[in-house]
Design a protein around this motif. Structure first.
Motif, PDB file in Angstrom:
ATOM      1  N   ARG A  14      29.690  67.434  12.143  1.00 62.07           N
ATOM      2  CA  ARG A  14      31.044  67.486  12.689  1.00 62.07           C
ATOM      3  C   ARG A  14      31.158  66.399  13.737  1.00 62.07           C
ATOM      4  O   ARG A  14      30.206  66.096  14.439  1.00 62.07           O
ATOM      5  CB  ARG A  14      31.315  68.834  13.358  1.00 62.07           C
ATOM      6  CG  ARG A  14      31.568  69.939  12.379  1.00 62.07           C
ATOM      7  CD  ARG A  14      31.951  71.190  13.118  1.00 62.07           C
ATOM      8  NE  ARG A  14      30.792  72.080  13.088  1.00 62.07           N
ATOM      9  CZ  ARG A  14      30.669  73.167  13.777  1.00 62.07           C
ATOM     10  NH1 ARG A  14      31.586  73.516  14.619  1.00 62.07           N
ATOM     11  NH2 ARG A  14      29.616  73.914  13.666  1.00 62.07           N
ATOM     12  N   SER A  46      38.421  74.137  12.110  1.00 53.82           N
ATOM     13  CA  SER A  46      37.778  73.884  13.399  1.00 53.82           C
ATOM     14  C   SER A  46      37.713  75.194  14.167  1.00 53.82           C
ATOM     15  O   SER A  46      38.593  76.047  14.054  1.00 53.82           O
ATOM     16  CB  SER A  46      38.522  72.800  14.182  1.00 53.82           C
ATOM     17  OG  SER A  46      39.440  73.322  15.060  1.00 53.82           O
ATOM     18  N   VAL A  47      36.630  75.346  14.915  1.00 51.63           N
ATOM     19  CA  VAL A  47      36.403  76.561  15.693  1.00 51.63           C
ATOM     20  C   VAL A  47      36.114  76.149  17.127  1.00 51.63           C
ATOM     21  O   VAL A  47      35.275  75.294  17.382  1.00 51.63           O
ATOM     22  CB  VAL A  47      35.219  77.367  15.119  1.00 51.63           C
ATOM     23  CG1 VAL A  47      34.986  78.624  15.934  1.00 51.63           C
ATOM     24  CG2 VAL A  47      35.462  77.716  13.669  1.00 51.63           C
ATOM     25  N   THR A  48      36.846  76.758  18.076  1.00 50.62           N
ATOM     26  CA  THR A  48      36.687  76.451  19.495  1.00 50.62           C
ATOM     27  C   THR A  48      36.486  77.751  20.258  1.00 50.62           C
ATOM     28  O   THR A  48      37.263  78.687  20.065  1.00 50.62           O
ATOM     29  CB  THR A  48      37.941  75.736  20.036  1.00 50.62           C
ATOM     30  OG1 THR A  48      38.202  74.602  19.214  1.00 50.62           O
ATOM     31  CG2 THR A  48      37.735  75.281  21.458  1.00 50.62           C
ATOM     32  N   PRO A  49      35.480  77.852  21.090  1.00 51.54           N
ATOM     33  CA  PRO A  49      34.440  76.871  21.372  1.00 51.54           C
ATOM     34  C   PRO A  49      33.453  76.777  20.213  1.00 51.54           C
ATOM     35  O   PRO A  49      33.345  77.700  19.407  1.00 51.54           O
ATOM     36  CB  PRO A  49      33.768  77.400  22.636  1.00 51.54           C
ATOM     37  CG  PRO A  49      33.976  78.876  22.588  1.00 51.54           C
ATOM     38  CD  PRO A  49      35.295  79.081  21.898  1.00 51.54           C
ATOM     39  N   SER A  50      32.710  75.678  20.162  1.00 49.76           N
ATOM     40  CA  SER A  50      31.744  75.475  19.091  1.00 49.76           C
ATOM     41  C   SER A  50      30.409  76.144  19.400  1.00 49.76           C
ATOM     42  O   SER A  50      29.531  76.188  18.562  1.00 49.76           O
ATOM     43  CB  SER A  50      31.538  73.981  18.839  1.00 49.76           C
ATOM     44  OG  SER A  50      31.067  73.358  20.009  1.00 49.76           O
ATOM     45  N   ARG A  51      30.265  76.644  20.613  1.00 53.67           N
ATOM     46  CA  ARG A  51      29.100  77.442  21.018  1.00 53.67           C
ATOM     47  C   ARG A  51      29.520  78.314  22.193  1.00 53.67           C
ATOM     48  O   ARG A  51      30.386  77.935  22.966  1.00 53.67           O
ATOM     49  CB  ARG A  51      27.901  76.566  21.352  1.00 53.67           C
ATOM     50  CG  ARG A  51      28.031  75.766  22.618  1.00 53.67           C
ATOM     51  CD  ARG A  51      26.801  74.882  22.946  1.00 53.67           C
ATOM     52  NE  ARG A  51      25.611  75.665  23.180  1.00 53.67           N
ATOM     53  CZ  ARG A  51      24.501  75.601  22.435  1.00 53.67           C
ATOM     54  NH1 ARG A  51      24.431  74.783  21.431  1.00 53.67           N
ATOM     55  NH2 ARG A  51      23.459  76.348  22.712  1.00 53.67           N
ATOM     56  N   VAL A  67      37.468  83.347  20.148  1.00 54.86           N
ATOM     57  CA  VAL A  67      37.176  82.115  19.429  1.00 54.86           C
ATOM     58  C   VAL A  67      38.436  81.782  18.636  1.00 54.86           C
ATOM     59  O   VAL A  67      39.013  82.655  17.991  1.00 54.86           O
ATOM     60  CB  VAL A  67      35.968  82.290  18.487  1.00 54.86           C
ATOM     61  CG1 VAL A  67      35.734  81.043  17.655  1.00 54.86           C
ATOM     62  CG2 VAL A  67      34.718  82.633  19.283  1.00 54.86           C
ATOM     63  N   THR A  68      38.867  80.530  18.703  1.00 58.34           N
ATOM     64  CA  THR A  68      40.085  80.109  18.012  1.00 58.34           C
ATOM     65  C   THR A  68      39.732  79.325  16.755  1.00 58.34           C
ATOM     66  O   THR A  68      38.960  78.368  16.812  1.00 58.34           O
ATOM     67  CB  THR A  68      40.957  79.245  18.939  1.00 58.34           C
ATOM     68  OG1 THR A  68      41.247  79.996  20.119  1.00 58.34           O
ATOM     69  CG2 THR A  68      42.261  78.854  18.267  1.00 58.34           C
ATOM     70  N   ARG A  72      42.859  72.617   9.871  1.00 58.61           N
ATOM     71  CA  ARG A  72      43.232  71.210  10.041  1.00 58.61           C
ATOM     72  C   ARG A  72      43.469  70.500   8.707  1.00 58.61           C
ATOM     73  O   ARG A  72      43.610  69.287   8.669  1.00 58.61           O
ATOM     74  CB  ARG A  72      42.156  70.479  10.836  1.00 58.61           C
ATOM     75  CG  ARG A  72      41.951  71.072  12.220  1.00 58.61           C
ATOM     76  CD  ARG A  72      41.435  70.056  13.196  1.00 58.61           C
ATOM     77  NE  ARG A  72      41.216  70.615  14.505  1.00 58.61           N
ATOM     78  CZ  ARG A  72      42.158  70.784  15.430  1.00 58.61           C
ATOM     79  NH1 ARG A  72      43.390  70.450  15.175  1.00 58.61           N
ATOM     80  NH2 ARG A  72      41.857  71.296  16.607  1.00 58.61           N
ATOM     81  N   GLU A 103      46.706  78.614  13.369  1.00 60.39           N
ATOM     82  CA  GLU A 103      45.528  78.995  14.138  1.00 60.39           C
ATOM     83  C   GLU A 103      45.496  80.497  14.298  1.00 60.39           C
ATOM     84  O   GLU A 103      46.510  81.173  14.192  1.00 60.39           O
ATOM     85  CB  GLU A 103      45.469  78.280  15.480  1.00 60.39           C
ATOM     86  CG  GLU A 103      46.435  78.719  16.533  1.00 60.39           C
ATOM     87  CD  GLU A 103      46.191  77.993  17.856  1.00 60.39           C
ATOM     88  OE1 GLU A 103      46.145  78.697  18.874  1.00 60.39           O
ATOM     89  OE2 GLU A 103      46.053  76.763  17.866  1.00 60.39           O
ATOM     90  N   ILE A 138      28.188  79.210  14.742  1.00 61.70           N
ATOM     91  CA  ILE A 138      28.475  79.107  16.170  1.00 61.70           C
ATOM     92  C   ILE A 138      27.391  79.850  16.944  1.00 61.70           C
ATOM     93  O   ILE A 138      27.277  81.075  16.826  1.00 61.70           O
ATOM     94  CB  ILE A 138      29.868  79.719  16.502  1.00 61.70           C
ATOM     95  CG1 ILE A 138      30.956  79.188  15.576  1.00 61.70           C
ATOM     96  CG2 ILE A 138      30.197  79.528  17.967  1.00 61.70           C
ATOM     97  CD1 ILE A 138      31.145  77.708  15.585  1.00 61.70           C
TER      98      ILE A 138
END
Length: 146
Positions: A14, A46-51, A67-68, A72, A103, A138
């Motif tokens: 990524r 996409s995933v936020t946060p990635s960790r 986690v969001t 995309r 999202e 994640i």
């Protein structure tokens, strides 16, 4: 002189990626030469946060995090499965699919206990299907204290 074909499998990458390709020849002046390839790999999902690095957390006190997920791509993404490798992490509000640009916020409840070495670690595993199969991992890490 020859033509080289180089393939890059972006499956587990990524963001910005740099790779070097080395060519070894019988040229006495340049027996080894390399060139650099750069790419920016955009994930359909996409995933936020990635960790999730939670730091020190208190045993017996549940913690809620979010986690969001963001689609995309230009097609709907089916969320096939979202699970945790840790029995101390549960998930809710996981959507079945995301339309292009949509999202979703997924809730995580962390149930820390003082077991083992005082470290809570695991992964959120996300299996989704858009143009391609997306398999995201994640990491979740915390130190459990009294």
């Amino acid at each position: 002189q020859t033509e080289l074909r180089v393939r890059f499998n972006s499956k587990n990458f990524r963001g910005r990626v740099t790779k070097k390709v080395y060519v070894v020849s019988n040229d006495p002046q340049q027996p080894k030469k390399h060139f650099t390839l750069q790419a920016h790999v955009i994930s359909e999902l996409s995933v936020t946060p990635s960790r999730l690095s939670l730091g020190a957390i208190t045993a017996g006190t549940d913690i809620e995090k979010t986690v969001t997920f963001v689609n995309r791509s230009d097609v709907a993404i089916a969320i096939k499965a979202v699970r945790s490798t840790s029995r101390y992490i549960t998930l809710s509000n996981v959507p079945d699919s995301l339309a292009p640009g949509q999202e979703a916020v997924v809730s995580l409840i962390i149930h820390p206990t003082l077991s083992g070495n005082g470290v809570l670690n695991g992964y959120l595993l996300i299996d989704a299907q858009g143009h391609v199969r997306n398999q995201l991992r994640i990491p979740v890490l915390a130190k459990v204290v009294r």
